[in-house]
Write a protein that holds these residues in place. Structure first.
Motif, PDB file in Angstrom:
ATOM      1  N   THR A 152     121.500  45.259  87.781  1.00 33.86           N
ATOM      2  CA  THR A 152     120.461  45.776  88.034  1.00 33.86           C
ATOM      3  C   THR A 152     120.457  47.122  88.039  1.00 33.86           C
ATOM      4  O   THR A 152     119.249  47.750  88.266  1.00 33.86           O
ATOM      5  N   ALA A 153     121.497  47.609  87.944  1.00 29.52           N
ATOM      6  CA  ALA A 153     121.481  49.179  87.682  1.00 29.52           C
ATOM      7  C   ALA A 153     121.371  49.589  86.221  1.00 29.52           C
ATOM      8  O   ALA A 153     120.942  50.738  85.934  1.00 29.52           O
ATOM      9  N   GLY A 154     121.490  48.621  85.142  1.00 32.94           N
ATOM     10  CA  GLY A 154     121.315  49.174  83.658  1.00 32.94           C
ATOM     11  C   GLY A 154     122.374  48.341  83.090  1.00 32.94           C
ATOM     12  O   GLY A 154     123.072  47.172  83.338  1.00 32.94           O
ATOM     13  N   THR A 155     122.334  48.477  81.441  1.00 43.07           N
ATOM     14  CA  THR A 155     123.002  47.748  80.595  1.00 43.07           C
ATOM     15  C   THR A 155     124.441  48.550  80.450  1.00 43.07           C
ATOM     16  O   THR A 155     124.613  49.628  80.291  1.00 43.07           O
ATOM     17  N   ILE A 156     125.587  47.745  80.589  1.00 44.65           N
ATOM     18  CA  ILE A 156     126.939  48.414  80.478  1.00 44.65           C
ATOM     19  C   ILE A 156     127.629  47.482  79.269  1.00 44.65           C
ATOM     20  O   ILE A 156     127.541  46.373  79.259  1.00 44.65           O
ATOM     21  N   SER A 178     125.444  41.781  90.921  1.00 46.28           N
ATOM     22  CA  SER A 178     124.675  42.663  90.371  1.00 46.28           C
ATOM     23  C   SER A 178     124.436  41.912  89.000  1.00 46.28           C
ATOM     24  O   SER A 178     123.651  42.773  88.287  1.00 46.28           O
ATOM     25  N   PHE A 179     124.860  41.042  88.398  1.00 48.15           N
ATOM     26  CA  PHE A 179     124.615  40.451  87.129  1.00 48.15           C
ATOM     27  C   PHE A 179     123.252  39.870  86.890  1.00 48.15           C
ATOM     28  O   PHE A 179     122.936  39.234  87.819  1.00 48.15           O
TER      29      PHE A 179
END
Length: 148
Positions: free
Chosen positions: A111-115, A143-144
């Motif tokens: 949910t916060a971005g791509t890692i 959050s995935f």
């Protein structure tokens, strides 16, 4: 009557008189008829809102059934030890998938971005990923969004 002066170059200065237009009388509605008109509009609006609520309730019930189907029919928090990674459910399948990818490169959309990085540890409700710049990121499973 209104008076205007016509100043044309040819004829000199002439006085022109024009009659004032009469204003139309607005048809007066009684307060009662205005009230009834507004009441009808309000009743139509309420009927439309009730219809929308009924449709939304149907949609909500359908979505709730889908969620229950994905959870395997279990209600949230059912039984002792129910939680992320306990028993059979979406959490355990994600952990099982990630165990096969341990110490390999993964891309996780959250949910916060791509890692992007190397999967180094898997906990009950989190994973640790070592990014290429050396930093370690801890990501909660809730959050995935996707894993590649």
């Amino acid at each position: 009557m209104r008076r205007y002066w016509n100043r044309s170059l040819d004829e000199g200065c002439k006085e022109i008189t024009v009659r004032k237009k009469k204003k139309r009388k607005k048809t007066s509605y009684s307060i009662w008829s205005k009230f009834l008109s507004l009441r009808r509009k309000l009743i139509r609006s309420i009927a439309g809102i009730r219809l929308q609520i009924a449709r939304l309730n149907e949609r909500l019930n359908a979505l709730q059934e889908q969620v229950n189907g994905l959870r395997g029919g279990a209600s949230p928090g059912a039984g002792p030890g129910a939680g992320p990674g306990a028993g059979v459910g979406p959490g355990s399948s994600i952990i099982a998938f990630l165990r096969g990818r341990l110490n390999s490169r993964v891309t996780v959309e959250t949910t916060a971005g791509t890692i992007f990085g190397t999967l180094i540890a898997i906990g009950e409700d989190y994973v640790q990923i070592a990014e290429p710049n050396g930093s370690i990121v801890i990501i909660p499973l809730r959050s995935f969004l996707s894993i590649a």
